[in-house]
Design a protein around this motif. Structure first.
Motif, PDB file in Angstrom:
ATOM      1  N   MET A 111       0.565  -1.082  -0.324  1.00  0.00           N
ATOM      2  CA  MET A 111       0.576   0.250   0.114  1.00  0.00           C
ATOM      3  C   MET A 111       1.474   1.218   0.763  1.00  0.00           C
ATOM      4  O   MET A 111       0.807   2.337  -0.740  1.00  0.00           O
ATOM      5  CB  MET A 111      -0.845  -0.034   1.406  1.00  0.00           C
ATOM      6  CG  MET A 111      -1.951  -0.901   1.541  1.00  0.00           C
ATOM      7  SD  MET A 111      -2.655  -1.276   2.530  1.00  0.00           S
ATOM      8  CE  MET A 111      -4.367  -0.574   2.121  1.00  0.00           C
ATOM      9  N   ARG A 112       2.195   1.122   0.709  1.00  0.00           N
ATOM     10  CA  ARG A 112       2.877   2.005   1.014  1.00  0.00           C
ATOM     11  C   ARG A 112       3.746   2.600  -0.617  1.00  0.00           C
ATOM     12  O   ARG A 112       3.779   3.352  -0.917  1.00  0.00           O
ATOM     13  CB  ARG A 112       4.179   2.177   1.885  1.00  0.00           C
ATOM     14  CG  ARG A 112       3.370   2.601   2.650  1.00  0.00           C
ATOM     15  CD  ARG A 112       4.117   1.973   3.845  1.00  0.00           C
ATOM     16  NE  ARG A 112       4.289   2.462   5.400  1.00  0.00           N
ATOM     17  CZ  ARG A 112       4.902   2.182   6.277  1.00  0.00           C
ATOM     18  NH1 ARG A 112       5.279   1.779   6.842  1.00  0.00           N
ATOM     19  NH2 ARG A 112       4.146   1.711   8.096  1.00  0.00           N
ATOM     20  N   THR A 155       0.698   4.065  -2.982  1.00  0.00           N
ATOM     21  CA  THR A 155       0.600   5.670  -2.472  1.00  0.00           C
ATOM     22  C   THR A 155       1.952   6.298  -2.673  1.00  0.00           C
ATOM     23  O   THR A 155       1.774   7.781  -2.675  1.00  0.00           O
ATOM     24  CB  THR A 155      -0.083   5.956  -1.256  1.00  0.00           C
ATOM     25  OG1 THR A 155       1.346   5.136  -0.311  1.00  0.00           O
ATOM     26  CG2 THR A 155      -1.145   5.024  -0.583  1.00  0.00           C
ATOM     27  N   VAL A 191       3.588   6.079 -10.995  1.00  0.00           N
ATOM     28  CA  VAL A 191       3.663   5.920  -9.345  1.00  0.00           C
ATOM     29  C   VAL A 191       4.601   7.075  -9.367  1.00  0.00           C
ATOM     30  O   VAL A 191       4.371   8.283  -8.785  1.00  0.00           O
ATOM     31  CB  VAL A 191       3.166   5.495  -8.725  1.00  0.00           C
ATOM     32  CG1 VAL A 191       3.409   6.143  -7.026  1.00  0.00           C
ATOM     33  CG2 VAL A 191       1.640   5.021  -8.682  1.00  0.00           C
ATOM     34  N   SER A 216       4.366  11.095 -10.213  1.00  0.00           N
ATOM     35  CA  SER A 216       4.062  11.649  -8.291  1.00  0.00           C
ATOM     36  C   SER A 216       2.977  12.624  -7.560  1.00  0.00           C
ATOM     37  O   SER A 216       1.820  12.062  -7.006  1.00  0.00           O
ATOM     38  CB  SER A 216       5.477  11.694  -7.756  1.00  0.00           C
ATOM     39  OG  SER A 216       5.174  11.275  -6.716  1.00  0.00           O
ATOM     40  N   ARG A 219      -1.052  11.421  -6.384  1.00  0.00           N
ATOM     41  CA  ARG A 219      -1.246  12.149  -5.072  1.00  0.00           C
ATOM     42  C   ARG A 219      -2.099  12.723  -4.717  1.00  0.00           C
ATOM     43  O   ARG A 219      -2.681  12.496  -4.308  1.00  0.00           O
ATOM     44  CB  ARG A 219      -0.281  12.331  -4.642  1.00  0.00           C
ATOM     45  CG  ARG A 219       0.986  11.239  -4.735  1.00  0.00           C
ATOM     46  CD  ARG A 219       2.297  12.066  -4.090  1.00  0.00           C
ATOM     47  NE  ARG A 219       3.494  11.344  -3.904  1.00  0.00           N
ATOM     48  CZ  ARG A 219       4.554  11.389  -2.818  1.00  0.00           C
ATOM     49  NH1 ARG A 219       4.626  12.613  -1.673  1.00  0.00           N
ATOM     50  NH2 ARG A 219       5.302  10.874  -2.751  1.00  0.00           N
ATOM     51  N   ILE A 277      -5.256  10.028  -4.953  1.00  0.00           N
ATOM     52  CA  ILE A 277      -5.768   9.197  -3.339  1.00  0.00           C
ATOM     53  C   ILE A 277      -5.951  10.199  -2.681  1.00  0.00           C
ATOM     54  O   ILE A 277      -5.151  11.352  -2.065  1.00  0.00           O
ATOM     55  CB  ILE A 277      -4.247   8.365  -4.330  1.00  0.00           C
ATOM     56  CG1 ILE A 277      -4.213   7.685  -5.156  1.00  0.00           C
ATOM     57  CG2 ILE A 277      -4.300   7.687  -2.211  1.00  0.00           C
ATOM     58  CD1 ILE A 277      -2.358   6.865  -4.570  1.00  0.00           C
ATOM     59  N   TYR A 291      -5.225   8.840   1.678  1.00  0.00           N
ATOM     60  CA  TYR A 291      -4.903   7.665   2.164  1.00  0.00           C
ATOM     61  C   TYR A 291      -4.940   7.521   3.906  1.00  0.00           C
ATOM     62  O   TYR A 291      -4.835   8.485   4.335  1.00  0.00           O
ATOM     63  CB  TYR A 291      -4.134   7.302   1.552  1.00  0.00           C
ATOM     64  CG  TYR A 291      -2.243   6.327   2.154  1.00  0.00           C
ATOM     65  CD1 TYR A 291      -2.737   5.477   2.961  1.00  0.00           C
ATOM     66  CD2 TYR A 291      -0.722   6.456   2.620  1.00  0.00           C
ATOM     67  CE1 TYR A 291      -2.110   4.173   2.914  1.00  0.00           C
ATOM     68  CE2 TYR A 291      -0.006   5.996   2.938  1.00  0.00           C
ATOM     69  CZ  TYR A 291      -0.642   4.929   3.572  1.00  0.00           C
ATOM     70  OH  TYR A 291      -0.137   3.793   3.932  1.00  0.00           O
ATOM     71  N   ALA A 323      -8.379  11.551   4.790  1.00  0.00           N
ATOM     72  CA  ALA A 323      -8.233  11.234   3.240  1.00  0.00           C
ATOM     73  C   ALA A 323      -9.734  11.384   2.597  1.00  0.00           C
ATOM     74  O   ALA A 323      -9.270  11.667   0.893  1.00  0.00           O
ATOM     75  CB  ALA A 323      -8.224   9.165   2.907  1.00  0.00           C
ATOM     76  N   ILE A 351      -7.356   4.532  -0.711  1.00  0.00           N
ATOM     77  CA  ILE A 351      -6.650   3.788   0.019  1.00  0.00           C
ATOM     78  C   ILE A 351      -6.744   3.570   1.674  1.00  0.00           C
ATOM     79  O   ILE A 351      -5.792   4.239   1.872  1.00  0.00           O
ATOM     80  CB  ILE A 351      -4.734   3.100  -0.262  1.00  0.00           C
ATOM     81  CG1 ILE A 351      -4.978   3.611  -2.456  1.00  0.00           C
ATOM     82  CG2 ILE A 351      -4.028   2.118   0.139  1.00  0.00           C
ATOM     83  CD1 ILE A 351      -3.661   3.359  -2.623  1.00  0.00           C
TER      84      ILE A 351
END
Length: 317
Positions: free
Chosen positions: A44-45, A48, A65, A69, A73, A76, A78, A146, A155
């Motif tokens: 999961m890290r 993200t 990703v 980046s 992001r 997402i 998270y 999130a 996520i």
């Protein structure tokens, strides 16, 4: 929406994730399951952008990703395993700060923060310092951050940990309300939660994907045979002796036949018919002979407790 292709992650000599691949469709809710140390949190890290994989690629919304980046992001929301909150900030101020970091303008921030507070039931503590609210409310604050900015992808790593049953039900209902509207990856140890909220599951063990599919499909495909529940008025010892000699019967549980004996038989075999015939031919009444579907918990335990190769564990995964 998400394409994970052959990602691996090496920490020194420890291989935490090994050649993991899966996809998540737009609007799909995916349950991401595995025992502690399986590699869930590391995966999961990577998804993200927290850190890169040692090898492999991840694309979100068609964007790499790590090559794009910032663009990824922005898509997402998270919630990590350890809730990222600042204890000395009031709840509303913290969410405003998160909204500003995400690049929302003043008017958009006010709207986004208000919606997150309402959706996560934070009205009673909106003006309080985060360190002074309960663990359950801190978890809700983490979920709210999130949700700020209405991201396309959520996520969520253990989003209901620390919540009481009523709060779990409320958060579960909130997640279900996003079905078809947002793409969600949900990691949790509460398997009934997965059955009720997820369209599909990926099960990981020792850093590798060991199963993927819809919960009911995995239940149907679980190895070890099919299960039946039998109730009859025959003497328990005699019933067991008779059935243990029936071709295709693999196992009998410990419950008395009068209460509901669970029988494991070979899948795709005519064993159920032979079981019924054995009971009737013995002169006993057959009250029930019902197929039993394997639960997601059965599938999970079957897959993660099989003997696995030597693999490194990931702390906190």
């Amino acid at each position: 929406m998400i394409e994970v292709t052959n990602i691996s992650k090496l920490f020194g000599q420890v291989m935490a994730v090994k050649d993991v691949s899966f996809e998540v469709a737009n609007g799909e809710t995916l349950g991401f399951l595995g025992p502690n140390g399986a590699g869930k949190t590391t995966t999961m890290r990577i998804l993200t952008g927290f850190f890169p994989p040692t090898s492999g690629t991840v694309r979100v919304g068609g964007k790499d990703v790590f090559e794009e980046s910032l663009a990824v992001r922005r898509l997402i929301g998270y919630l990590p395993e350890n809730v990222p909150v600042y204890g000395d900030m009031p709840v509303t101020d913290y969410l405003n700060f998160v909204a500003e970091v995400k690049g929302l303008g003043r008017a958009a921030r006010k709207k986004a923060v208000g919606e997150a507070i309402e959706n996560c039931g934070l009205e009673p503590v909106a003006g309080r310092m985060i360190r002074k609210v309960s663990k359950g409310f801190r978890q809700r604050v983490g979920l709210a951050q999130a949700l700020v900015g209405d991201p396309d992808l959520l996520i969520l790593d253990e989003p209901t940990i620390g919540l009481d049953p009523q709060q779990i039900s409320e958060i579960r209902s909130l997640i279900k309300s996003f079905s078809g509207k947002k793409t969600i990856i949900l990691s949790t140890h509460i398997l009934p939660e997965v059955s009720m909220t997820c369209d599909r599951v990926v099960i990981i063990r020792d850093g590798r994907v060991v199963a993927t599919g819809k919960p009911d499909e995995l239940s149907a495909e679980m190895s070890g045979g099919s299960r039946l529940r039998l109730r009859t008025n025959g003497p328990d010892r005699e019933v067991r002796e008779k059935l243990s000699n029936v071709s295709g019967v693999l196992d009998l549980d410990a419950k008395p036949a009068q209460e509901g004996l669970t029988i494991t038989v070979e899948r795709g075999d005519a064993a159920p018919a032979r079981v019924a015939a054995a009971v009737v031919q013995s002169g006993w009444d057959l009250y029930e002979l019902t197929p039993l579907a394997a639960s997601l918990e059965d599938v999970f335990l079957e897959l993660v407790t099989r003997e696995s190769g030597a693999g490194a564990e990931e702390q906190g995964a």
